[in-house]
Design a protein around this motif. Structure first.
Motif, PDB file in Angstrom:
ATOM      1  N   ARG A  50      19.007  71.513  49.156  1.00  0.00           N
ATOM      2  CA  ARG A  50      18.054  72.353  48.417  1.00  0.00           C
ATOM      3  C   ARG A  50      16.956  72.917  49.297  1.00  0.00           C
ATOM      4  N   SER A  51      16.667  72.243  50.404  1.00  0.00           N
ATOM      5  CA  SER A  51      15.567  72.747  51.221  1.00  0.00           C
ATOM      6  C   SER A  51      16.047  73.201  52.607  1.00  0.00           C
ATOM      7  N   ALA A  56       5.806  73.095  54.591  1.00  0.00           N
ATOM      8  CA  ALA A  56       5.177  71.986  55.320  1.00  0.00           C
ATOM      9  C   ALA A  56       5.982  71.748  56.583  1.00  0.00           C
ATOM     10  N   SER A  57       5.301  71.263  57.616  1.00  0.00           N
ATOM     11  CA  SER A  57       6.010  71.105  58.894  1.00  0.00           C
ATOM     12  C   SER A  57       7.129  70.063  58.788  1.00  0.00           C
ATOM     13  N   VAL A  58       7.028  69.120  57.823  1.00  0.00           N
ATOM     14  CA  VAL A  58       8.092  68.120  57.682  1.00  0.00           C
ATOM     15  C   VAL A  58       9.328  68.704  56.999  1.00  0.00           C
ATOM     16  N   ASN A 110       8.069  58.166  54.557  1.00  0.00           N
ATOM     17  CA  ASN A 110       8.640  59.517  54.495  1.00  0.00           C
ATOM     18  C   ASN A 110       9.229  59.830  53.127  1.00  0.00           C
ATOM     19  N   THR A 111       9.274  58.836  52.243  1.00  0.00           N
ATOM     20  CA  THR A 111      10.021  59.008  50.999  1.00  0.00           C
ATOM     21  C   THR A 111       9.124  59.076  49.770  1.00  0.00           C
ATOM     22  N   ILE A 112       7.820  59.170  49.974  1.00  0.00           N
ATOM     23  CA  ILE A 112       6.924  59.231  48.814  1.00  0.00           C
ATOM     24  C   ILE A 112       6.151  60.550  48.815  1.00  0.00           C
ATOM     25  N   GLY A 113       5.482  60.818  47.688  1.00  0.00           N
ATOM     26  CA  GLY A 113       4.708  62.058  47.568  1.00  0.00           C
ATOM     27  C   GLY A 113       5.589  63.169  47.020  1.00  0.00           C
ATOM     28  N   PRO A 114       5.024  64.399  46.938  1.00  0.00           N
ATOM     29  CA  PRO A 114       5.814  65.528  46.424  1.00  0.00           C
ATOM     30  C   PRO A 114       7.101  65.695  47.246  1.00  0.00           C
ATOM     31  N   VAL A 115       8.212  65.979  46.581  1.00  0.00           N
ATOM     32  CA  VAL A 115       9.497  65.978  47.301  1.00  0.00           C
ATOM     33  C   VAL A 115       9.536  66.982  48.442  1.00  0.00           C
ATOM     34  N   GLU A 116       8.820  68.104  48.281  1.00  0.00           N
ATOM     35  CA  GLU A 116       8.884  69.121  49.341  1.00  0.00           C
ATOM     36  C   GLU A 116       8.092  68.690  50.576  1.00  0.00           C
ATOM     37  N   LEU A 117       7.353  67.575  50.446  1.00  0.00           N
ATOM     38  CA  LEU A 117       6.592  67.082  51.597  1.00  0.00           C
ATOM     39  C   LEU A 117       7.217  65.812  52.185  1.00  0.00           C
ATOM     40  N   ARG A 118       8.399  65.474  51.747  1.00  0.00           N
ATOM     41  CA  ARG A 118       9.058  64.282  52.297  1.00  0.00           C
ATOM     42  C   ARG A 118       9.878  64.687  53.520  1.00  0.00           C
ATOM     43  N   SER A 119       9.734  63.877  54.554  1.00  0.00           N
ATOM     44  CA  SER A 119      10.399  64.201  55.808  1.00  0.00           C
ATOM     45  C   SER A 119      11.827  63.668  55.754  1.00  0.00           C
ATOM     46  N   GLN A 120      12.809  64.547  55.844  1.00  0.00           N
ATOM     47  CA  GLN A 120      14.190  64.150  55.584  1.00  0.00           C
ATOM     48  C   GLN A 120      14.857  63.566  56.826  1.00  0.00           C
ATOM     49  N   GLN A 121      16.075  63.076  56.648  1.00  0.00           N
ATOM     50  CA  GLN A 121      16.669  62.280  57.719  1.00  0.00           C
ATOM     51  C   GLN A 121      18.184  62.283  57.567  1.00  0.00           C
ATOM     52  N   ARG A 122      18.870  62.188  58.683  1.00  0.00           N
ATOM     53  CA  ARG A 122      20.325  62.000  58.584  1.00  0.00           C
ATOM     54  C   ARG A 122      20.591  60.605  58.038  1.00  0.00           C
TER      55      ARG A 122
END
Ligand code: AHR
Length: 664
Positions: free
Chosen positions: A70-71, A109-111, A271-283
């Motif tokens: 989605r992002s 966001a940069s993340v 990295n997994t809390i807060g607004p979803v668009e500000l969560r830093s994703q990961q493989r």
């Protein structure tokens, strides 16, 4: 004999175990009696669940988001074939033209660095846009609402009309809505679509209908009907299937996922809390992507919803010993200079769960909509780690700091991946030395192992640490596999004074992306099925007790004969006063039992029998209906007294009693 004779009342003298706290407890052997029967208290948290994001258990599974990627953060790091446009198509059906690019200069966001830009020269008759194919298609239920959201930034043009549509294969529309963009900064737009028909494999299309240049990110579609209707919620049927297990605890987020494939892949809860668009994703260590939409807030909330105690696991500051596969880096440890901030992360996790709203992380929990603490009691440190000096050093540092700051939190350590061997032995030695309150043992074995290890904990040295069997499964989903697990579980109840917790693993698997077999629940986009193993877990979990009663059930076997396919246990649930018998017959002949309830202080109301039986190779499948499923009926005292357990069966008999007083 009348099994429910009111005159058979004997005093139950029951002392209690000291509650386990962050400090290891000296084990106190409790042997009290009801009449002739010895009695001991057993863990109130014995049967729970283990959730790991593997086999698309989270994204594409329990997490109800229907849009994949989605992002636009998918990358070859997740999977060699992927890039930010994976699972998206550029859509120009009405002879429109323009171009699509992936950009990262001015993200939300940069993340969350990537987004797409549509540079539309001519929108044609249908507009220019993008289409997402979901996780192997988007399943829709007729008449249900689907909530859409997107972030858009207009680079050129003004008030650009945007159409959002759910489409089927032959141009069929399942519903649509439109809006106009308003601003030149990232702005969130929302709307909803009521599905006009059922669909197995719809797609979502977003089209801009005017000459313009627009940036798009974070395209989301959720069924409104999530579990309990929660926002950023969970797929209702999967969540309900887990809730129906009535687990006493839930371990998350894994497994190997926790310590990760190399240090940069370690699971970082912040990295997994807060607004979803500000969560830093990961493989994901299992070769796909973690959006972290299902993050620690959602895990805690789900635990609370289903009445399961949360058991988050953090890495012991070392990566998985299998990192990089064969010839890879193996276990790597965080450098000493990074330990301070790593330990702070662990302390902050406890504050996030339990701290007051005035604390830094308690305030973040409150901002997410949950001012009340989540009542965290357990935390796991490490998963199956190789028992190296690096591991030991780091575990001890984290362990000491957590104990010092939060003495009431029960820490769960780890003793390697196998039921014996070097890591197991070293792990136990280390746990003994540190007085770790609970340690996590794992068994993936053949059915025969489970049958032959029914007595594994009978002669177990009564150690200072209690045991959590954090992952176990016999290799398969046939009834015989499930029954072998059931037989083993009677041994866990019998030793529920030292076995504090146990969870089958893994819990969920998306049938199109199975990275590990067997699992407890399999699903596709539309439906799920419960395995034979699930029914066993449910029958034990929904029928837990807190007192073990010995010598109630006897198999009538010729003198001195034993049979590892037969197993039984009897517990009492002091909350209801019910007595619960579990009888496993994993063999091919009927098994005659004698059930001796003399001495139990019960007054009959009624008894129910829940029975799971079939052929040893019976198994359920997604095409249903279930071949193996438990059936409940009332059972009379004559049938109960000399109960005959059918071949290949698990019987759970619940004796409902009038609550009596003064006996426990
Ligand atoms: O349950 C699957 C995997 O098995 C877990 O990630 C790991 O802990 C174990 O080896």
């Amino acid at each position: 004999m009348n099994l429910f004779n009111k005159n058979l009342l004997y005093p139950l003298l029951l002392t209690t175990l000291l509650p386990v706290t962050g400090r290891a407890q000296q084990h106190i052997s409790v042997q009290s009696h009801i009449g002739q029967k010895s009695v001991k208290p057993i863990s109130k948290d014995l049967f729970g669940v283990f959730f790991e994001d593997l086999s698309y258990s989270a994204d594409g599974g329990l997490y109800a988001e229907l849009i994949q990627n989605r992002s636009f953060e998918y990358s070859p790091g997740d999977n060699k074939k992927w890039n930010p446009l994976s699972f998206w198509d550029y859509t120009t059906e009405g002879h429109g033209y323009g171009k699509i690019t992936v950009e990262s200069a001015q993200p939300i966001a940069s993340v969350n660095p990537h987004y797409i830009v549509l540079d539309i020269d001519d929108p044609g008759t249908e507009g220019v846009g993008i289409t997402n194919s979901g996780f192997d298609g988007i399943a829709l239920h007729s008449g249900e609402n689907y909530d859409f959201s997107v972030y858009i930034k207009l680079i050129t043009g003004s008030r650009v009309p945007v159409k959002v549509e759910l489409r089927g294969k032959n141009g069929i529309s399942y519903g649509q809505f439109s809006f106009k963009t308003a601003g030149k900064i990232w702005t969130k737009y929302t709307g909803s679509i009521k599905a006009l028909a059922d669909a197995d494999s719809a797609k979502l299309t977003v089209l801009a209908l005017a000459k313009s240049k627009i940036a798009i990110d974070e395209v989301s579609l959720f069924p409104r009907n999530t579990f309990r209707g929660e926002k950023n919620g969970l797929r209702a049927d999967l969540a309900q299937a887990i809730a129906d297990l009535k687990p006493k605890f839930m371990r998350f987020p894994g497994g190997c996922l926790v310590h990760g494939d190399g240090l940069d892949n370690m699971y970082r809860w912040k990295n997994t809390i807060g607004p979803v668009e500000l969560r830093s994703q990961q493989r994901n260590i299992w070769h796909y992507h973690q959006s972290y939409g299902l993050g620690f807030f959602e895990y805690f909330r789900f635990c609370e919803d289903i009445g399961a105690k949360p058991l988050p696991v953090v890495a012991a500051a070392v990566s998985c010993q299998n990192s990089g596969g064969v010839g890879g880096t193996g276990q790597k440890a965080l450098p000493p200079a990074d330990m301070k901030s790593y330990i702070q992360d662990v302390l902050d996790l406890i504050e996030y769960a339990n701290g007051p709203v005035t604390s830094k992380y308690g305030a973040k929990r409150a901002a997410a909509g949950h001012p009340k603490p989540f009542n965290l009691q357990y935390i796991g440190i490490g998963n199956e780690d190789k028992q190296t000096a690096d591991f030991r050093d780091r575990f001890k540092i984290i362990y000491d700091v957590v104990r010092a700051k939060y003495p009431a939190i029960i820490i769960v350590g780890t003793v390697g991946p196998f039921p014996s061997g070097e890591d197991y032995d070293l792990g136990w030695k280390f746990a003994d030395k540190l007085n770790v309150p609970v340690v996590d043992e794992h068994f993936y074995q053949k059915p025969a192992w489970f049958l032959n290890n029914n007595n594994r904990y009978d002669g177990f040295r009564r150690p200072k640490s209690k045991v959590y069997i954090g992952e176990y499964a016999s290799w398969g989903n046939n009834l015989i596999n499930a029954l072998s697990e059931a037989a083993f579980m009677t041994g866990l109840e019998r030793n529920g004074d030292i076995v504090k917790m146990a969870s089958y693993a893994p819990l969920l698997a998306n049938l199109s992306h199975v990275s590990w077999n067997p699992d407890l629940i399999y699903f596709n986009n539309k439906t799920l099925f419960r395995t034979a193993n699930y029914f066993v877990q449910q029958m034990f979990s929904a029928n837990q007790g807190d007192i073990y009663l010995s010598d109630v059930i006897k198999f009538r076997l010729p003198a001195a004969q034993t049979d590892s396919t037969l197993a039984a246990s009897c517990v009492k649930d002091s909350g209801t006063g019910d007595i619960i018998l579990k009888i496993v017959n994993a063999g091919g002949k009927e098994a005659n039992t004698t059930i001796d309830l003399a001495g139990l202080k019960i007054q009959q109301r009624n008894a129910t029998l829940e029975l799971l039986k079939g052929a040893p190779s019976d198994k359920n499948s997604i095409s249903g209906p279930d071949v193996v499923r438990s059936v409940k009926k009332d059972i009379g005292s004559s049938e109960l007294e000399n109960y005959v357990a059918p071949p290949f069966s698990l019987s759970v008999i619940r004796l409902k009693t009038e609550k009596t007083t003064g006996h426990d």
